[in-house]
Write a protein that holds these residues in place. Structure first.
Motif, PDB file in Angstrom:
ATOM      1  N   TRP A   1      59.964 -37.626 -57.927  1.00 44.29           N
ATOM      2  CA  TRP A   1      59.593 -36.686 -56.860  1.00 44.29           C
ATOM      3  C   TRP A   1      58.342 -35.879 -57.229  1.00 44.29           C
ATOM      4  N   GLU A   2      58.131 -35.660 -58.517  1.00 42.07           N
ATOM      5  CA  GLU A   2      56.942 -34.930 -58.960  1.00 42.07           C
ATOM      6  C   GLU A   2      55.669 -35.698 -58.643  1.00 42.07           C
ATOM      7  N   ASN A   3      55.755 -37.023 -58.639  1.00 40.36           N
ATOM      8  CA  ASN A   3      54.583 -37.873 -58.404  1.00 40.36           C
ATOM      9  C   ASN A   3      54.484 -38.355 -56.964  1.00 40.36           C
ATOM     10  N   ALA A   4      55.626 -38.611 -56.328  1.00 39.22           N
ATOM     11  CA  ALA A   4      55.610 -39.221 -55.001  1.00 39.22           C
ATOM     12  C   ALA A   4      56.808 -38.731 -54.190  1.00 39.22           C
ATOM     13  N   ARG A   5      56.525 -38.150 -53.042  1.00 40.13           N
ATOM     14  CA  ARG A   5      57.590 -37.688 -52.158  1.00 40.13           C
ATOM     15  C   ARG A   5      57.631 -38.557 -50.908  1.00 40.13           C
ATOM     16  N   PHE A   6      58.778 -38.557 -50.241  1.00 35.52           N
ATOM     17  CA  PHE A   6      58.936 -39.447 -49.101  1.00 35.52           C
ATOM     18  C   PHE A   6      60.065 -38.931 -48.217  1.00 35.52           C
TER      19      PHE A   6
ATOM     20  N   PRO B   1      52.191 -38.499 -50.112  1.00 37.31           N
ATOM     21  CA  PRO B   1      51.525 -38.394 -51.421  1.00 37.31           C
ATOM     22  C   PRO B   1      51.223 -36.949 -51.825  1.00 37.31           C
ATOM     23  N   VAL B   2      51.429 -36.682 -53.110  1.00 35.33           N
ATOM     24  CA  VAL B   2      51.157 -35.352 -53.644  1.00 35.33           C
ATOM     25  C   VAL B   2      49.656 -35.142 -53.803  1.00 35.33           C
ATOM     26  N   ASP B   3      48.936 -36.201 -54.234  1.00 37.47           N
ATOM     27  CA  ASP B   3      47.482 -36.117 -54.355  1.00 37.47           C
ATOM     28  C   ASP B   3      46.883 -37.512 -54.200  1.00 37.47           C
ATOM     29  N   ASP B   4      45.577 -37.646 -54.466  1.00 35.91           N
ATOM     30  CA  ASP B   4      44.889 -38.915 -54.205  1.00 35.91           C
ATOM     31  C   ASP B   4      45.071 -39.961 -55.293  1.00 35.91           C
ATOM     32  N   THR B   5      45.898 -39.687 -56.314  1.00 39.04           N
ATOM     33  CA  THR B   5      46.165 -40.722 -57.320  1.00 39.04           C
ATOM     34  C   THR B   5      47.136 -41.767 -56.784  1.00 39.04           C
ATOM     35  N   TYR B   6      47.838 -41.455 -55.690  1.00 40.73           N
ATOM     36  CA  TYR B   6      48.737 -42.442 -55.088  1.00 40.73           C
ATOM     37  C   TYR B   6      47.903 -43.437 -54.292  1.00 40.73           C
ATOM     38  N   THR B   7      48.013 -44.726 -54.637  1.00 43.40           N
ATOM     39  CA  THR B   7      47.153 -45.746 -54.027  1.00 43.40           C
ATOM     40  C   THR B   7      47.940 -46.839 -53.305  1.00 43.40           C
ATOM     41  N   GLN B   8      49.255 -46.725 -53.236  1.00 43.54           N
ATOM     42  CA  GLN B   8      50.049 -47.784 -52.631  1.00 43.54           C
ATOM     43  C   GLN B   8      50.293 -47.498 -51.151  1.00 43.54           C
ATOM     44  N   GLY B   9      51.129 -48.320 -50.517  1.00 38.37           N
ATOM     45  CA  GLY B   9      51.334 -48.211 -49.084  1.00 38.37           C
ATOM     46  C   GLY B   9      52.056 -46.937 -48.676  1.00 38.37           C
TER      47      GLY B   9
END
Length: 322
Positions: free
Chosen positions: A81-86, A115-123
């Protein structure tokens, strides 16, 4: 005016709560041991999805105190959850219960990433996987691999026993990827064999000046062998340097060792994105599943994309495991 404002806020919060309330049910074709297990597992998955959706909508931390799940699973989901929320896409979810070697899997729960920030690059549109044991307890929550065509191929081959083992392997591969996203060194330490063979390929480039002043560049492939301790120590430094990590697996192929039961070679393409570094390459993992519930990676190799074009990808035939 104050009463009107309070009423509007109350109505707004009521709408949010209603949207966050997710009901989960197993499809009629599901096979679950024990007549009382089905409603209990449905209740826990409903509570889990409702809390995930509420926390994602309200942009807050998870509160999983009301969900029956193993402590490790709870900790891992909070780390993810710290890296990716949904949030869950639907208020009513119906999916089949799949049997694996350790319990049950529920796949195909559609979620929308926040996404928490722009480091998330997936769908943005992903699938969630929930695993449970025979005590009706949630043992894991993870984002499924995006390469669903490969996933379906892995899940649907062979005899009933073989399919269950492959489902278990897929779960381990998905968990393995999530360990990096969660920066979970303890889990990585457990999953690697103490004597694991870890090989990392790199390209060394050299340049020399030609008579006309241009720079002529040559490249040489170098392979380095690391012990488990060296690899994890280096990885710990990477985790410390990068606040966010996003690891993606695709183009996955699985080969069973015909002469060694419960052993598989998995070859896949990896995309690594972090706040300070990004790369793409090919990963080979040799898995030993001989001890139920305790998978071990015996061999791990990584090759940069440029190496593969000329030298090919390592696979199960390149290694002899006695």
């Amino acid at each position: 005016m104050m009463k009107l404002t309070t009423a509007i806020i109350s109505m707004f919060l009521a709408v949010i709560c209603a949207q966050a309330n997710v009901t989960f049910r197993f499809s009629p074709s599901s096979h679950i041991d024990g007549p009382g297990s089905k409603p209990l597992m449905e209740k826990e998955i409903s509570a889990l999805l409702s809390e995930i959706t509420a926390a994602g909508t309200e942009e807050r931390d998870l509160n999983l105190s009301a969900v029956k799940m193993q402590e490790e699973a709870r900790t891992r989901l909070c780390d993810l959850w710290e890296n990716a929320r949904f949030v869950c896409d639907k208020t009513s979810v119906i999916q089949k219960c799949l049997n694996d070697c350790q319990g049950y899997q529920v796949r195909g729960i559609f979620v929308t990433m926040k996404p928490v920030d722009d480091t998330y690059t997936q769908g943005i549109n992903r699938e969630l996987v929930v695993t449970l044991n025979h005590a009706n307890e949630i043992t894991g929550v993870r984002l499924a691999l995006e390469d669903q065509e490969t996933v379906e191929k892995i899940m649907g081959e062979g005899t009933v026993a073989d399919v269950r083992e492959r489902r278990e392997l897929l779960k381990f591969v998905e968990d393995f990827r999530c360990y990096y996203n969660e920066r979970n060194l303890d889990a990585l330490n457990k999953i690697f064999s103490d004597n694991a063979l870890i090989i990392v390929g790199s390209i060394i480039r050299k340049g020399r000046k030609a008579p006309d002043g241009t720079i002529l560049e040559s490249a040489k492939v170098k392979y380095s062998q690391l012990s488990k301790e060296e690899y994890l120590r280096n990885l710990s430094k990477v985790f410390d340097r990068n606040r966010r990590l996003d690891v993606k697996f695709d183009n996955i192929s699985v080969a069973k060792n015909g002469s060694k039961p419960n052993s598989y070679g998995v070859t896949l393409h990896q995309t690594w994105t972090s706040s300070g570094y990004s790369d793409e390459g090919w990963l080979f993992l040799y898995w030993d599943l001989s001890t139920p519930g305790e998978p071990k990676i015996v061999v791990r190799t990584w090759q940069p994309e440029a190496i593969v074009d000329e030298h090919g990808v390592f696979d199960i035939h390149d290694f002899f495991i006695p």
